[in-house]
Design an enzyme around this catalytic site. Structure first.
Site, PDB file in Angstrom:
ATOM      1  N   GLY A   1       0.937  -1.278   0.063  1.00 15.09           N
ATOM      2  CA  GLY A   1       0.077   0.151  -0.001  1.00 15.09           C
ATOM      3  C   GLY A   1       0.904   1.263   0.059  1.00 15.09           C
TER       4      GLY A   1
ATOM      5  NE  ARG B   1      -5.921   6.048   6.447  1.00 10.75           N
ATOM      6  CZ  ARG B   1      -6.219   5.098   7.146  1.00 10.75           C
ATOM      7  NH1 ARG B   1      -7.109   5.146   8.231  1.00 10.75           N
ATOM      8  NH2 ARG B   1      -6.220   3.579   6.679  1.00 10.75           N
TER       9      ARG B   1
ATOM     10  CG  ASP C   1      -0.367  -0.668   8.861  1.00  8.97           C
ATOM     11  OD1 ASP C   1      -0.287  -1.843   9.254  1.00  8.97           O
ATOM     12  OD2 ASP C   1      -1.019  -0.009   8.302  1.00  8.97           O
TER      13      ASP C   1
ATOM     14  CE  LYS D   1      38.271  15.531   8.247  1.00  8.43           C
ATOM     15  NZ  LYS D   1      38.494  15.948   7.105  1.00  8.43           N
TER      16      LYS D   1
ATOM     17  CG  ASN E   1      48.351  21.602  26.515  1.00  6.88           C
ATOM     18  OD1 ASN E   1      47.515  21.182  27.439  1.00  6.88           O
ATOM     19  ND2 ASN E   1      48.084  22.977  26.091  1.00  6.88           N
TER      20      ASN E   1
HETATM   21  C1  UD1 Z   1      -6.371  -3.428   8.360  1.00  3.17           C
HETATM   22  C2  UD1 Z   1      -7.591  -4.541   8.543  1.00  3.17           C
HETATM   23  C3  UD1 Z   1      -8.325  -4.189   9.941  1.00  3.17           C
HETATM   24  C4  UD1 Z   1      -7.302  -4.078  11.017  1.00  3.17           C
HETATM   25  C5  UD1 Z   1      -6.163  -3.290  10.635  1.00  3.17           C
HETATM   26  C6  UD1 Z   1      -5.033  -3.388  11.788  1.00  3.17           C
HETATM   27  C7  UD1 Z   1      -8.193  -5.471   6.398  1.00  3.17           C
HETATM   28  C8  UD1 Z   1      -9.340  -5.412   5.375  1.00  3.17           C
HETATM   29  N1  UD1 Z   1      -8.486  -4.638   7.467  1.00  3.17           N
HETATM   30  O1  UD1 Z   1      -7.102  -2.329   8.168  1.00  3.17           O
HETATM   31  O2  UD1 Z   1      -9.245  -5.134  10.131  1.00  3.17           O
HETATM   32  O3  UD1 Z   1      -7.859  -3.664  12.110  1.00  3.17           O
HETATM   33  O4  UD1 Z   1      -5.363  -3.611   9.275  1.00  3.17           O
HETATM   34  O5  UD1 Z   1      -3.906  -2.379  11.513  1.00  3.17           O
HETATM   35  O6  UD1 Z   1      -7.252  -6.309   6.358  1.00  3.17           O
HETATM   36  N2  UD1 Z   1      -1.796  -3.532   1.836  1.00  3.17           N
HETATM   37  C9  UD1 Z   1      -1.488  -4.196   0.673  1.00  3.17           C
HETATM   38  N3  UD1 Z   1      -2.167  -4.435  -0.381  1.00  3.17           N
HETATM   39  C10 UD1 Z   1      -3.263  -3.681  -0.300  1.00  3.17           C
HETATM   40  C11 UD1 Z   1      -3.977  -2.825   0.742  1.00  3.17           C
HETATM   41  C12 UD1 Z   1      -2.974  -2.883   1.659  1.00  3.17           C
HETATM   42  O7  UD1 Z   1      -0.102  -4.525   0.660  1.00  3.17           O
HETATM   43  O8  UD1 Z   1      -3.904  -3.820  -1.524  1.00  3.17           O
HETATM   44  C13 UD1 Z   1      -1.089  -3.427   2.936  1.00  3.17           C
HETATM   45  C14 UD1 Z   1      -0.445  -2.082   3.600  1.00  3.17           C
HETATM   46  O9  UD1 Z   1       0.433  -1.749   2.709  1.00  3.17           O
HETATM   47  C15 UD1 Z   1      -0.608  -1.992   4.964  1.00  3.17           C
HETATM   48  C16 UD1 Z   1      -1.420  -3.236   5.502  1.00  3.17           C
HETATM   49  O10 UD1 Z   1      -1.682  -4.272   4.190  1.00  3.17           O
HETATM   50  O11 UD1 Z   1       0.794  -2.438   5.450  1.00  3.17           O
HETATM   51  C17 UD1 Z   1      -2.914  -2.989   5.820  1.00  3.17           C
HETATM   52  O12 UD1 Z   1      -3.264  -2.040   5.263  1.00  3.17           O
HETATM   53  P1  UD1 Z   1      -4.126  -0.762   5.614  1.00  3.17           P
HETATM   54  O13 UD1 Z   1      -4.906   0.033   4.553  1.00  3.17           O
HETATM   55  O14 UD1 Z   1      -3.537   0.014   6.557  1.00  3.17           O
HETATM   56  O15 UD1 Z   1      -5.420  -1.689   6.336  1.00  3.17           O
HETATM   57  P2  UD1 Z   1      -6.360  -0.946   7.571  1.00  3.17           P
HETATM   58  O16 UD1 Z   1      -7.332  -0.158   6.959  1.00  3.17           O
HETATM   59  O17 UD1 Z   1      -5.665  -0.282   8.484  1.00  3.17           O
HETATM   60 CA    CA Z   2      -3.586   0.231   8.818  1.00  2.75          CA
END
Ligand code: UD1
Ligand code: CA
Length: 458
Positions: free
Chosen positions: A10, A14, A106, A350, A376
């Site tokens: 992702g 945000r 994340d 340095k 010194n």
């Molecule tokens: C997700 C969970 C949610 C949970 C939360 C916890 C889902 C549908 N929801 O939501 O239930 O409470 O994490 O932190 O899983 N990513 C990809 N490919 C994509 C989309 C996302 O690799 O197509 C990766 C993102 O880079 C990220 C992780 O998945 O590292 C989570 O994605 P994010 O969009 O942050 O999910 P949340 O909405 O936080």
């Molecule tokens: Ca997340």
């Protein structure tokens, strides 16, 4: 067999950043490195990272790590949701028999033991899936997990898809899962994008698997997900508190801990004292009895026993035992001191090596210099080490004293036991055991006056 997969494709909209979210730094490491580290207590056979948005940057970041070449990168070209991300594993994990840990890229603060415990529970209960959950007083933004009274998961609903009563459920999905891969692989193709975001949600697989069990995390700080800069700062706070609590428990005194920051890569011995407004970074190590701060920054440096560093910056350097640094000294670019040195007020060093008990007490710059023992360096001594094109070295022998305001024009070698007269500009090598004066003699002209003396503008 265990495989671990990290969801890191992702963008992290945000964060409002050009950088993929998982490459944002938390202390000394990127988010994705933290996530990888949380699997360190589990014996993992394969490690996969699902990448998409600016994947070349993520690959680059790992290329510099020793273990970088054991990672498998899996491309998710379009980011159609966490379920779609995991679908990309169907081909690389084809035929894999074992458990798959899936970690959101994340969620950086997960403790290695928590993940180990999750895997153990998963195996003991022979679950199809085991999901890490937490009970949060403020569950906003997280997916809500609905269970029966035996922790068997019925449903996971994203915050934005919840009805008002569903939103009251405080049990949330941490984004950390353990799956029996064969079971997961069989149901991944069934996912649909029938939700508010029109995305394929990994969480929907719980509708097809059984049994799916929820395990609450003990310390809910571990599962903080980073979606914006404010959460990144909150994670940093949590991380710092963890690191500082650990060092205090190990016998380090922190005075006003809130004003101090310590990278997780730093190593301290018992009986180190860290004073307020001090920051310890990178591969820094500090030995017993040293007192760092107030107001110091130490980066990638080795500090010996009983050193003091007051209002000073030390980077990429080694300071030996019983040396006093500061106030207001700057050591950078591979400085190595001997024991019992004194590097005082407004001194910059340095790429310089000092012998034992050498003093540079005030207002000096030594660059590309090797000074012996008990030298010194007089106040205001400067090495002119740069001719506009190249840097040159200065050598200063044992027991030599440079007078105040000496300039040593490099390349130059000054012998042992030399005394340099104040204000000298030394341009030629100096032998051992001598006095050297290299300045114009003072001239006094008795009774001399200006011909016309007026303060009026002309
Ligand atoms: C997700 C969970 C949610 C949970 C939360 C916890 C889902 C549908 N929801 O939501 O239930 O409470 O994490 O932190 O899983 N990513 C990809 N490919 C994509 C989309 C996302 O690799 O197509 C990766 C993102 O880079 C990220 C992780 O998945 O590292 C989570 O994605 P994010 O969009 O942050 O999910 P949340 O909405 O936080
Ligand atoms: Ca997340």
């Amino acid at each position: 067999m265990v495989a671990v997969a990290i969801l890191a494709a992702g963008r992290g909209t945000r964060m409002k950043s050009d950088l993929p979210k998982v490459l944002h730094r938390l202390g000394g490491k990127t988010l994705v490195e933290w996530v990888l580290g949380s699997a360190s207590a589990v014996d993992v056979d394969r490690r996969l990272v699902i990448v998409g948005y600016r994947s070349e940057l993520i690959k680059q970041a790992f290329a510099q790590r020793d273990d970088g070449n054991t990672l498998e990168f899996v491309e998710q070209r379009e980011q159609l949701g966490t379920g779609h991300a995991v679908q990309q594993l169907l081909s690389p994990l084809h035929g894999f028999e074992g458990d798959l840990l899936i970690l959101n890229g994340d969620v950086p603060l997960l403790r290695p033991l928590t993940l180990k415990h999750l895997l153990q529970t998963h195996r003991e209960h022979q679950n199809a899936a085991t999901i890490l959950t937490a009970q949060l007083p403020n569950p906003k933004g997280y997916g809500r997990v609905f269970c029966d009274d035996r922790n068997v998961v019925q449903q996971i609903v994203e915050d934005r898809d919840c009805t008002a009563p569903q939103r009251q459920n405080c049990r949330i999905n941490a984004g950390v899962y353990c799956f029996r891969w064969a079971d997961l692989a069989a149901v991944l193709p069934k996912l649909t994008a029938d939700n508010d975001q029109k995305e394929y949600y990994l969480t929907d697989v719980v509708n097809y698997l059984s049994p799916v069990m929820a395990v609450d995390v003990e310390d809910e700080q571990e599962i903080l997900g980073i979606n914006d800069r404010k959460q990144l700062a909150a994670a940093y706070d949590i991380l710092q508190r963890r690191i500082k609590d650990d060092w205090m428990a190990a016998g380090v005194t922190l005075i006003d801990p809130n004003s101090i920051t310590i990278d997780d890569t730093v190593v301290l011995e018992a009986d180190v004292v860290v004073e307020p407004q001090t920051h310890l970074r990178g591969t820094t190590t500090i030995q017993a009895g040293s007192r760092i701060g107030p107001g110091s920054l130490i980066e990638n440096s080795r500090i010996g026993k009983n050193v003091t560093a007051l209002y000073s910056v030390i980077s990429d350097s080694t300071v030996a035992a019983d040396t006093r640094v500061g106030p207001y000294a700057h050591l950078r670019g591979h400085v190595e001191t001997g024991t019992g040195c004194r590097i005082g007020n407004f001194v910059e060093l340095k790429n310089t090596t000092l012998g034992d008990r050498t003093n540079i007490a005030h207002l000096s710059y030594l660059g590309d210099t090797t000074a012996g023992n008990q030298v010194n360096v007089g106040a205001g001594t400067i090495t002119a080490n740069y001719d506009g094109v190249k840097k040159h070295r200065t050598q200063i022998g044992d027991r030599t004293k440079t007078g105040a305001n000496s300039v040593l024009v490099a390349p130059i070698t000054i012998g042992e036991g030399v005394n340099i007269a104040a204000g000298s500009t030394i341009t030629e090598d100096v032998p051992n055991d001598c006095l050297v004066i290299a300045r114009a003699r003072q001239v006094v002209k008795p009774g001399w006056q200006l011909k016309t003396q007026t303060n009026e503008p002309t």
